[in-house]
Design a protein around this motif. Structure first.
Motif, PDB file in Angstrom:
ATOM      1  N   ARG A   8      15.323 -53.168 -13.259  1.00 25.45           N
ATOM      2  CA  ARG A   8      16.208 -54.285 -13.686  1.00 25.45           C
ATOM      3  C   ARG A   8      16.088 -55.414 -13.820  1.00 25.45           C
ATOM      4  N   SER A   9      17.042 -56.415 -13.378  1.00 24.60           N
ATOM      5  CA  SER A   9      17.087 -57.683 -14.172  1.00 24.60           C
ATOM      6  C   SER A   9      15.746 -58.354 -13.579  1.00 24.60           C
ATOM      7  N   ARG A  11      14.022 -62.125 -13.160  1.00 25.29           N
ATOM      8  CA  ARG A  11      14.145 -63.467 -13.883  1.00 25.29           C
ATOM      9  C   ARG A  11      12.515 -64.829 -13.888  1.00 25.29           C
ATOM     10  N   TYR A  62      23.535 -70.431 -15.954  1.00 31.00           N
ATOM     11  CA  TYR A  62      23.114 -68.793 -15.337  1.00 31.00           C
ATOM     12  C   TYR A  62      21.810 -68.734 -15.782  1.00 31.00           C
ATOM     13  N   TRP A 112      19.360 -59.977 -19.066  1.00 27.07           N
ATOM     14  CA  TRP A 112      20.674 -60.182 -20.140  1.00 27.07           C
ATOM     15  C   TRP A 112      21.289 -61.536 -19.671  1.00 27.07           C
ATOM     16  N   GLY A 114      24.457 -63.939 -20.857  1.00 25.69           N
ATOM     17  CA  GLY A 114      26.174 -63.483 -21.430  1.00 25.69           C
ATOM     18  C   GLY A 114      26.441 -64.780 -22.019  1.00 25.69           C
ATOM     19  N   ARG A 154      18.625 -48.334  -5.858  1.00 29.44           N
ATOM     20  CA  ARG A 154      19.512 -48.373  -6.113  1.00 29.44           C
ATOM     21  C   ARG A 154      21.024 -47.149  -5.215  1.00 29.44           C
TER      22      ARG A 154
HETATM   23  C1  LIG Z   1      26.839 -59.014 -19.815  1.00 29.87           C
HETATM   24  C2  LIG Z   1      25.736 -59.876 -18.788  1.00 29.87           C
HETATM   25  C3  LIG Z   1      25.882 -60.647 -18.435  1.00 29.87           C
HETATM   26  C4  LIG Z   1      25.292 -61.134 -17.849  1.00 29.87           C
HETATM   27  N1  LIG Z   1      24.934 -62.384 -17.535  1.00 29.87           N
HETATM   28  C5  LIG Z   1      23.721 -63.689 -16.944  1.00 29.87           C
HETATM   29  C6  LIG Z   1      23.129 -64.747 -16.754  1.00 29.87           C
HETATM   30  O1  LIG Z   1      24.208 -65.198 -17.342  1.00 29.87           O
HETATM   31  N2  LIG Z   1      22.606 -64.934 -15.752  1.00 29.87           N
HETATM   32  C7  LIG Z   1      21.872 -63.713 -15.395  1.00 29.87           C
HETATM   33  O2  LIG Z   1      21.164 -64.122 -14.304  1.00 29.87           O
HETATM   34  N3  LIG Z   1      22.067 -62.831 -15.149  1.00 29.87           N
HETATM   35  C8  LIG Z   1      23.493 -62.176 -16.332  1.00 29.87           C
HETATM   36  N4  LIG Z   1      23.517 -61.056 -16.110  1.00 29.87           N
HETATM   37  C9  LIG Z   1      22.517 -59.509 -15.396  1.00 29.87           C
HETATM   38  C10 LIG Z   1      23.661 -58.991 -14.081  1.00 29.87           C
HETATM   39  O3  LIG Z   1      23.731 -60.193 -13.115  1.00 29.87           O
HETATM   40  C11 LIG Z   1      23.004 -57.555 -13.376  1.00 29.87           C
HETATM   41  O4  LIG Z   1      22.345 -56.717 -14.254  1.00 29.87           O
HETATM   42  C12 LIG Z   1      23.565 -57.643 -12.456  1.00 29.87           C
HETATM   43  O5  LIG Z   1      22.819 -58.433 -10.922  1.00 29.87           O
HETATM   44  C13 LIG Z   1      22.574 -56.054 -11.042  1.00 29.87           C
HETATM   45  O6  LIG Z   1      21.130 -56.165 -12.125  1.00 29.87           O
HETATM   46  P1  LIG Z   1      20.526 -55.316 -12.396  1.00 29.87           P
HETATM   47  O7  LIG Z   1      20.092 -55.803 -13.644  1.00 29.87           O
HETATM   48  O8  LIG Z   1      18.971 -55.908 -11.722  1.00 29.87           O
HETATM   49  O9  LIG Z   1      21.275 -53.926 -11.647  1.00 29.87           O
HETATM   50  C14 LIG Z   1      24.276 -60.350 -17.500  1.00 29.87           C
HETATM   51  C15 LIG Z   1      24.787 -59.301 -16.778  1.00 29.87           C
HETATM   52  C16 LIG Z   1      25.570 -58.487 -18.210  1.00 29.87           C
HETATM   53  C17 LIG Z   1      25.797 -57.392 -18.576  1.00 29.87           C
END
Ligand SMILES: Cc1cc2nc3c(=O)[nH]c(=O)nc-3n(C[C@H](O)[C@H](O)[C@H](O)COP(=O)(O)O)c2cc1C
Length: 169
Positions: A8-9, A11, A62, A112, A114, A154
């Motif tokens: 998961r993402s 932070r 972000y 990630w 962006g 999920r």
């Molecule tokens: C191309 C891309 C750009 C992203 N940019 C950001 C970002 O700038 N800040 C952030 O907090 N998350 C960012 N994310 C993470 C997504 O927000 C995150 O993957 C999404 O909320 C789904 O959550 P999960 O990864 O826990 O399933 C990015 C993801 C991708 C694929």
């Protein structure tokens, strides 16, 4: 692959520094990602200095989580090596996801962030590292040991899957 399903993402991170040998493994994972025609345009900046991490946190609205991460890896493309310019971002995306998956395998987490193709974010990263013109920033990965355990729940929506033809819902 269990790491893929638990990823998961994240932070919010523990302040614990990431071990250099683990950083090397993460970088090797990124280098295992495929590139178009093996153009291998990827370059990486490993960031552990607090002041630099704080600067990266300000490159977009972000990216705040980088300020509290012990590690960020900035993914860059070296355009002197790019032979297939239409596909460079796909190369870089493959490496980005490899980094994040290997982090999970090593009990870390990340997000990630962006950067490309948003011009303002790209310019901000270029300024921080005084990048030469041929080096183009793609993304930042904020990495660390997670502060909390993340949910593995999920929902999988199979209505987006089509077999042999595209059927409108
Ligand atoms: C191309 C891309 C750009 C992203 N940019 C950001 C970002 O700038 N800040 C952030 O907090 N998350 C960012 N994310 C993470 C997504 O927000 C995150 O993957 C999404 O909320 C789904 O959550 P999960 O990864 O826990 O399933 C990015 C993801 C991708 C694929």
């Amino acid at each position: 692959m269990k790491e893929l399903f638990s990823k998961r993402s994240v932070r919010a991170f523990q302040p614990t520094a990431i071990e250099p040998d683990k950083i090397e493994i993460i970088l090797k994972a990124a280098m295992c990602a495929p590139t178009t025609g093996s153009q291998n345009e990827r370059e990486f900046i490993v960031v552990t200095e607090k002041e630099l991490l704080k600067k990266l946190a300000d490159v977009s609205p972000y990216t705040a989580c980088v300020a509290d991460a012990p590690l960020a890896i900035v993914l860059l493309a070296n355009f002197d090596k790019v032979e297939f310019p239409e596909l460079w971002e796909q190369d870089m995306a493959a490496a980005t996801e490899k980094i994040l998956l290997e982090c999970v395998h090593l009990d870390m987490s990340g997000t990630w962030l962006g950067i490309s193709p948003v011009a303002e974010r790209m310019e901000n990263v270029c300024k921080i590292f005084s990048l030469p013109e041929n080096i183009v920033p793609f993304a930042i990965t904020a990495i660390g040991y997670p502060l909390q355990k993340t949910s593995m729940d999920r929902d999988f929506d199979f209505s987006i899957v089509h077999y042999n033809e595209f059927k409108k819902a």
